[in-house]
Design a protein around this motif. Structure first.
Motif, mmCIF file in Angstrom:
data_model
loop_
_atom_site.group_PDB
_atom_site.id
_atom_site.type_symbol
_atom_site.label_atom_id
_atom_site.label_comp_id
_atom_site.label_asym_id
_atom_site.label_seq_id
_atom_site.Cartn_x
_atom_site.Cartn_y
_atom_site.Cartn_z
ATOM 1 N N GLY A 123 -39.075 5.862 -31.991
ATOM 2 C CA GLY A 123 -38.342 6.098 -30.752
ATOM 3 C C GLY A 123 -37.641 7.435 -30.776
ATOM 4 O O GLY A 123 -37.504 8.072 -31.811
ATOM 5 N N VAL A 124 -37.212 7.869 -29.615
ATOM 6 C CA VAL A 124 -36.448 9.105 -29.476
ATOM 7 C C VAL A 124 -35.028 8.719 -29.072
ATOM 8 O O VAL A 124 -34.832 8.004 -28.094
ATOM 9 C CB VAL A 124 -37.073 10.041 -28.424
ATOM 10 N N VAL A 125 -34.065 9.184 -29.841
ATOM 11 C CA VAL A 125 -32.656 8.911 -29.578
ATOM 12 C C VAL A 125 -32.044 10.184 -29.013
ATOM 13 O O VAL A 125 -32.255 11.266 -29.557
ATOM 14 C CB VAL A 125 -31.920 8.501 -30.871
ATOM 15 N N GLU A 126 -31.299 10.040 -27.923
ATOM 16 C CA GLU A 126 -30.653 11.195 -27.322
ATOM 17 C C GLU A 126 -29.139 11.033 -27.389
ATOM 18 O O GLU A 126 -28.596 10.001 -26.990
ATOM 19 C CB GLU A 126 -31.092 11.368 -25.869
ATOM 20 N N ALA A 127 -28.478 12.065 -27.895
ATOM 21 C CA ALA A 127 -27.014 12.061 -27.983
ATOM 22 C C ALA A 127 -26.421 12.492 -26.649
ATOM 23 O O ALA A 127 -27.125 13.021 -25.779
ATOM 24 C CB ALA A 127 -26.565 13.021 -29.085
ATOM 25 N N GLU A 128 -25.126 12.274 -26.501
ATOM 26 C CA GLU A 128 -24.436 12.688 -25.280
ATOM 27 C C GLU A 128 -24.570 14.191 -25.053
ATOM 28 O O GLU A 128 -24.572 14.649 -23.919
ATOM 29 C CB GLU A 128 -22.963 12.297 -25.355
ATOM 30 N N SER A 129 -24.710 14.961 -26.132
ATOM 31 C CA SER A 129 -24.830 16.413 -26.037
ATOM 32 C C SER A 129 -26.208 16.849 -25.541
ATOM 33 O O SER A 129 -26.415 18.012 -25.236
ATOM 34 C CB SER A 129 -24.579 17.046 -27.406
ATOM 35 N N GLY A 130 -27.160 15.912 -25.504
ATOM 36 C CA GLY A 130 -28.520 16.239 -25.097
ATOM 37 C C GLY A 130 -29.460 16.439 -26.274
ATOM 38 O O GLY A 130 -30.667 16.565 -26.092
ATOM 39 N N ASP A 131 -28.918 16.489 -27.500
ATOM 40 C CA ASP A 131 -29.760 16.595 -28.691
ATOM 41 C C ASP A 131 -30.651 15.367 -28.793
ATOM 42 O O ASP A 131 -30.222 14.255 -28.509
ATOM 43 C CB ASP A 131 -28.911 16.692 -29.964
ATOM 44 N N ARG A 132 -31.893 15.573 -29.211
ATOM 45 C CA ARG A 132 -32.832 14.458 -29.363
ATOM 46 C C ARG A 132 -33.427 14.457 -30.758
ATOM 47 O O ARG A 132 -33.709 15.507 -31.316
ATOM 48 C CB ARG A 132 -33.968 14.582 -28.353
ATOM 49 N N VAL A 133 -33.623 13.267 -31.301
ATOM 50 C CA VAL A 133 -34.214 13.092 -32.625
ATOM 51 C C VAL A 133 -35.205 11.940 -32.548
ATOM 52 O O VAL A 133 -34.901 10.889 -31.980
ATOM 53 C CB VAL A 133 -33.125 12.768 -33.683
ATOM 54 N N ALA A 134 -36.399 12.138 -33.112
ATOM 55 C CA ALA A 134 -37.371 11.050 -33.216
ATOM 56 C C ALA A 134 -37.098 10.290 -34.514
ATOM 57 O O ALA A 134 -36.894 10.893 -35.559
ATOM 58 C CB ALA A 134 -38.794 11.583 -33.223
ATOM 59 N N VAL A 135 -37.081 8.960 -34.416
ATOM 60 C CA VAL A 135 -36.822 8.110 -35.577
ATOM 61 C C VAL A 135 -37.976 7.122 -35.687
ATOM 62 O O VAL A 135 -38.352 6.487 -34.699
ATOM 63 C CB VAL A 135 -35.489 7.340 -35.412
ATOM 64 N N ALA A 136 -38.538 6.993 -36.893
ATOM 65 C CA ALA A 136 -39.623 6.039 -37.123
ATOM 66 C C ALA A 136 -39.228 5.102 -38.249
ATOM 67 O O ALA A 136 -38.579 5.507 -39.206
ATOM 68 C CB ALA A 136 -40.917 6.756 -37.490
ATOM 69 N N ALA A 137 -39.609 3.840 -38.123
ATOM 70 C CA ALA A 137 -39.346 2.845 -39.162
ATOM 71 C C ALA A 137 -40.607 2.027 -39.375
ATOM 72 O O ALA A 137 -41.202 1.519 -38.421
ATOM 73 C CB ALA A 137 -38.198 1.933 -38.751
ATOM 74 N N LEU A 138 -41.020 1.915 -40.613
ATOM 75 C CA LEU A 138 -42.177 1.097 -40.979
ATOM 76 C C LEU A 138 -41.652 -0.040 -41.842
ATOM 77 O O LEU A 138 -41.022 0.201 -42.869
ATOM 78 C CB LEU A 138 -43.210 1.914 -41.749
ATOM 79 N N THR A 139 -41.868 -1.271 -41.414
ATOM 80 C CA THR A 139 -41.336 -2.414 -42.154
ATOM 81 C C THR A 139 -42.428 -3.431 -42.426
ATOM 82 O O THR A 139 -43.476 -3.439 -41.784
ATOM 83 C CB THR A 139 -40.201 -3.108 -41.377
#
Length: 61
Positions: A16-32
């Protein structure tokens, strides 16, 4: 968070892509992988979400 889930019995993959209030975005992946089928393990979804929040917070420091 906008995300995509891939489930095949025991493995569960989330990205998923997480967006901060500042507009910064980071993609996060989890394999379980779990001993229970994915549809019987909602606690795993909660753990993935908590882990993603921690990773995002650590990256923003």
């Amino acid at each position: 968070m906008i995300g995509k889930t891939g489930i095949f019995l025991h493995p569960r993959h989330e990205i998923g892509v997480v967006e901060a209030e500042s507009g910064d975005r980071v993609a996060v992946a989890a394999l379980t992988r779990c001993d229970r089928r994915a549809d019987l393990a909602p606690d795993i979804d909660l753990a993935i979400g908590a882990g993603a929040r921690q990773v995002f917070a650590a990256l923003r420091r």
